[in-house]
Design a protein around this motif. Sequence first.
Motif, PDB file in Angstrom:
ATOM      1  N   GLY A  14       0.825  -1.208   0.000  1.00  0.00           N
ATOM      2  CA  GLY A  14       0.000   0.000   0.000  1.00  0.00           C
ATOM      3  C   GLY A  14       0.848   1.242   0.000  1.00  0.00           C
ATOM      4  O   GLY A  14       1.970   1.259  -0.541  1.00  0.00           O
ATOM      5  N   TYR A  15       0.312   2.278   0.605  1.00  0.00           N
ATOM      6  CA  TYR A  15       0.985   3.569   0.635  1.00  0.00           C
ATOM      7  C   TYR A  15       0.905   4.159   2.047  1.00  0.00           C
ATOM      8  O   TYR A  15      -0.158   4.170   2.668  1.00  0.00           O
ATOM      9  CB  TYR A  15       0.337   4.548  -0.342  1.00  0.00           C
ATOM     10  N   ASN A  16       2.040   4.648   2.536  1.00  0.00           N
ATOM     11  CA  ASN A  16       2.112   5.393   3.794  1.00  0.00           C
ATOM     12  C   ASN A  16       1.457   4.636   4.951  1.00  0.00           C
ATOM     13  O   ASN A  16       0.694   5.193   5.742  1.00  0.00           O
ATOM     14  CB  ASN A  16       1.471   6.775   3.630  1.00  0.00           C
ATOM     15  N   GLY A  17       1.746   3.339   5.009  1.00  0.00           N
ATOM     16  CA  GLY A  17       1.306   2.532   6.132  1.00  0.00           C
ATOM     17  C   GLY A  17      -0.048   1.889   5.978  1.00  0.00           C
ATOM     18  O   GLY A  17      -0.459   1.137   6.869  1.00  0.00           O
ATOM     19  N   GLN A  18      -0.773   2.160   4.885  1.00  0.00           N
ATOM     20  CA  GLN A  18      -2.120   1.633   4.770  1.00  0.00           C
ATOM     21  C   GLN A  18      -2.450   1.184   3.356  1.00  0.00           C
ATOM     22  O   GLN A  18      -1.828   1.606   2.383  1.00  0.00           O
ATOM     23  CB  GLN A  18      -3.147   2.695   5.182  1.00  0.00           C
ATOM     24  N   SER A  19      -3.422   0.309   3.275  1.00  0.00           N
ATOM     25  CA  SER A  19      -4.130  -0.014   2.037  1.00  0.00           C
ATOM     26  C   SER A  19      -5.619   0.017   2.410  1.00  0.00           C
ATOM     27  O   SER A  19      -6.017  -0.627   3.380  1.00  0.00           O
ATOM     28  CB  SER A  19      -3.776  -1.399   1.513  1.00  0.00           C
ATOM     29  N   GLY A  40     -13.311  17.098  -9.596  1.00  0.00           N
ATOM     30  CA  GLY A  40     -13.987  15.807  -9.683  1.00  0.00           C
ATOM     31  C   GLY A  40     -13.338  14.783  -8.767  1.00  0.00           C
ATOM     32  O   GLY A  40     -12.515  15.116  -7.906  1.00  0.00           O
ATOM     33  N   THR A  41     -13.689  13.520  -8.980  1.00  0.00           N
ATOM     34  CA  THR A  41     -13.181  12.413  -8.179  1.00  0.00           C
ATOM     35  C   THR A  41     -12.386  11.477  -9.063  1.00  0.00           C
ATOM     36  O   THR A  41     -12.902  11.000 -10.081  1.00  0.00           O
ATOM     37  CB  THR A  41     -14.337  11.632  -7.528  1.00  0.00           C
ATOM     38  N   PHE A  42     -11.159  11.194  -8.676  1.00  0.00           N
ATOM     39  CA  PHE A  42     -10.255  10.395  -9.490  1.00  0.00           C
ATOM     40  C   PHE A  42      -9.591   9.341  -8.590  1.00  0.00           C
ATOM     41  O   PHE A  42      -9.842   9.292  -7.385  1.00  0.00           O
ATOM     42  CB  PHE A  42      -9.222  11.290 -10.166  1.00  0.00           C
ATOM     43  N   MET A  43      -8.759   8.513  -9.181  1.00  0.00           N
ATOM     44  CA  MET A  43      -8.105   7.444  -8.428  1.00  0.00           C
ATOM     45  C   MET A  43      -6.616   7.420  -8.758  1.00  0.00           C
ATOM     46  O   MET A  43      -6.175   8.023  -9.743  1.00  0.00           O
ATOM     47  CB  MET A  43      -8.749   6.093  -8.763  1.00  0.00           C
ATOM     48  N   TYR A  44      -5.843   6.719  -7.954  1.00  0.00           N
ATOM     49  CA  TYR A  44      -4.443   6.454  -8.301  1.00  0.00           C
ATOM     50  C   TYR A  44      -4.121   5.000  -7.989  1.00  0.00           C
ATOM     51  O   TYR A  44      -4.652   4.402  -7.054  1.00  0.00           O
ATOM     52  CB  TYR A  44      -3.485   7.427  -7.595  1.00  0.00           C
ATOM     53  N   MET A  72      -2.684  -1.910  -3.717  1.00  0.00           N
ATOM     54  CA  MET A  72      -2.120  -0.599  -4.006  1.00  0.00           C
ATOM     55  C   MET A  72      -3.112   0.233  -4.811  1.00  0.00           C
ATOM     56  O   MET A  72      -3.256   0.057  -6.031  1.00  0.00           O
ATOM     57  CB  MET A  72      -0.794  -0.740  -4.748  1.00  0.00           C
ATOM     58  N   MET A  73      -3.773   1.157  -4.142  1.00  0.00           N
ATOM     59  CA  MET A  73      -4.747   2.038  -4.784  1.00  0.00           C
ATOM     60  C   MET A  73      -5.168   3.111  -3.792  1.00  0.00           C
ATOM     61  O   MET A  73      -5.005   2.964  -2.583  1.00  0.00           O
ATOM     62  CB  MET A  73      -5.968   1.249  -5.252  1.00  0.00           C
ATOM     63  N   GLY A  74      -5.710   4.197  -4.321  1.00  0.00           N
ATOM     64  CA  GLY A  74      -6.205   5.284  -3.479  1.00  0.00           C
ATOM     65  C   GLY A  74      -7.060   6.221  -4.295  1.00  0.00           C
ATOM     66  O   GLY A  74      -7.193   6.076  -5.513  1.00  0.00           O
ATOM     67  N   MET A  75      -7.639   7.211  -3.632  1.00  0.00           N
ATOM     68  CA  MET A  75      -8.532   8.171  -4.277  1.00  0.00           C
ATOM     69  C   MET A  75      -7.870   9.547  -4.337  1.00  0.00           C
ATOM     70  O   MET A  75      -7.059   9.909  -3.487  1.00  0.00           O
ATOM     71  CB  MET A  75      -9.853   8.265  -3.525  1.00  0.00           C
ATOM     72  N   PHE A  76      -8.252  10.324  -5.363  1.00  0.00           N
ATOM     73  CA  PHE A  76      -7.705  11.657  -5.599  1.00  0.00           C
ATOM     74  C   PHE A  76      -8.898  12.572  -5.856  1.00  0.00           C
ATOM     75  O   PHE A  76      -9.563  12.461  -6.882  1.00  0.00           O
ATOM     76  CB  PHE A  76      -6.762  11.618  -6.814  1.00  0.00           C
ATOM     77  N   ASN A 120     -14.242   2.180  -8.136  1.00  0.00           N
ATOM     78  CA  ASN A 120     -14.192   0.716  -8.251  1.00  0.00           C
ATOM     79  C   ASN A 120     -12.906   0.274  -8.929  1.00  0.00           C
ATOM     80  O   ASN A 120     -12.715   0.484 -10.124  1.00  0.00           O
ATOM     81  CB  ASN A 120     -15.405   0.219  -9.052  1.00  0.00           C
ATOM     82  N   LEU A 121     -12.028  -0.366  -8.160  1.00  0.00           N
ATOM     83  CA  LEU A 121     -10.819  -0.968  -8.723  1.00  0.00           C
ATOM     84  C   LEU A 121     -10.796  -2.466  -8.427  1.00  0.00           C
ATOM     85  O   LEU A 121      -9.742  -3.053  -8.187  1.00  0.00           O
ATOM     86  CB  LEU A 121      -9.559  -0.276  -8.188  1.00  0.00           C
TER      87      LEU A 121
END
Length: 455
Positions: free
Chosen positions: A100-105, A170-174, A188-192, A262-263
């Motif tokens: 994940g990222y920065n300690g979390q998924s 808007g709402t995006f993902m990474y 490994m995923m998150g929201m932007f 949705n990923l």
Amino acid sequence: MMNRRQLIGAGAAGAAGAALVSSQAWGKTSNMGLPEAAQMDSAATAITPRPASGPDYNPVVTLNGWTLPHRMNNGVKEFHLIAEPVERELADGMIAHLWGYNGQSTGPTIEAVEGDRVRIYVTNRLPEHTTVHWHGLILPSGMDGVGGLSHPGIPPGKTFVYEFDLIKSGTFMYHPHADEMVQMAMGMMGMFVVHPKDPAFMPVDRDFLIMLNAFDIDPGTYVPRIMTMTDFNLWTWNSRIFPDIDPLVVNQGDKVRVRVGNLTMTNHPIHMHGYDFKVTCTDGGWVPPSAQWPEVSIDIPVGAMRAYEFVADHLGDWAIHCHKSHHTMNAMGHDVPTFIGVDKTALTRKIHSFQPEYMPMGTAGMADMGVMEMPLPDNTVPMMTGWGPHGPIEMGGMFSVVKVRKGIDADDYSDPGWYENPPGEQAYEWTGELPEFASNNSPKTLITPKPASKS
């Protein structure tokens, strides 16, 4: 539905405070190169305060997640993502070993404002190369994060920087676009979220954020099976499963937005009880008022985002869940035989002779799994679980509750407990005389006659 490790309300202040401390530390290093990277090791919902400067916006509330702090550097918002192995508490009693990222998924939500220039440092602490694709954002080709196409992969131990202007809200993902099958299956995923520059555009009182993701983790184990394509056994919101997904707490009369990305590897029809709503945004942009459409369920395609809005007029505890029934279950085995209607009495007597703890299940359905305390392997949760004010809820996976109450303060997201239905507003057992009822066992289409005309 208070979770043991829930951190909303008073507890959330601690998480927000920790994030603030980290943000202040970044300020000390604003002219010292790489920003400090904030970390989070809790699976609780952290509430982000409104911005103290710049355009005003109402920060999103990431269920069981948090927002990544930033520092300002000569007018640029700087963020620092660390791609790394993490431990995620999927539910009380179950830990997953993920990436994940920065300690979390899932990773922390990135929030900024339309027109901002952002600089995002990505440090790779994985055992293989990675990238970050900014899913849905409009940016230069070389910043798009497709390994080998946009730029070389980020080697282990190295840091790359992405820099671009946010030209639309808007709402995006990474997520990675390098060894994507493995890295996304590992979490490994998150929201932007990019807020509108004009605070008067599409304002809401509460703004919730949900990432749909899924894992295949065998009972008693910790690491996802990365080769799974369809038969996932844990369907999650922000890498969390019911009954340990935090509720969506709102004040009666609030205008509420729910953003869902949705990923996973399949679509999800998200259904909310008690309300109809309007779909106001896709990952392509905001839907004009004349084109917004009413729903009670909204299907979220793979790799897409949908946002919907409603006014919280109706008091109560309202279920919100994926309407694929297997997606509201945990640790589900796909090779479980069906025993509905099978008399196991004689078989049970024989099994009890050498296994006294054996419990026959499934002969009348699977609801008994929500009531019985069954022995489970370590690091596993029941397939059907969760208790409400009137008994077992018999759910799991992608399920939570929208809790609408009077008198909830604007910055209060703490669980108000279970709703008490007013007298006369709850279904009850009937013991009187029953009216006559019709029955039909024919598969033929029956035409209902027109009602007799009134004279």
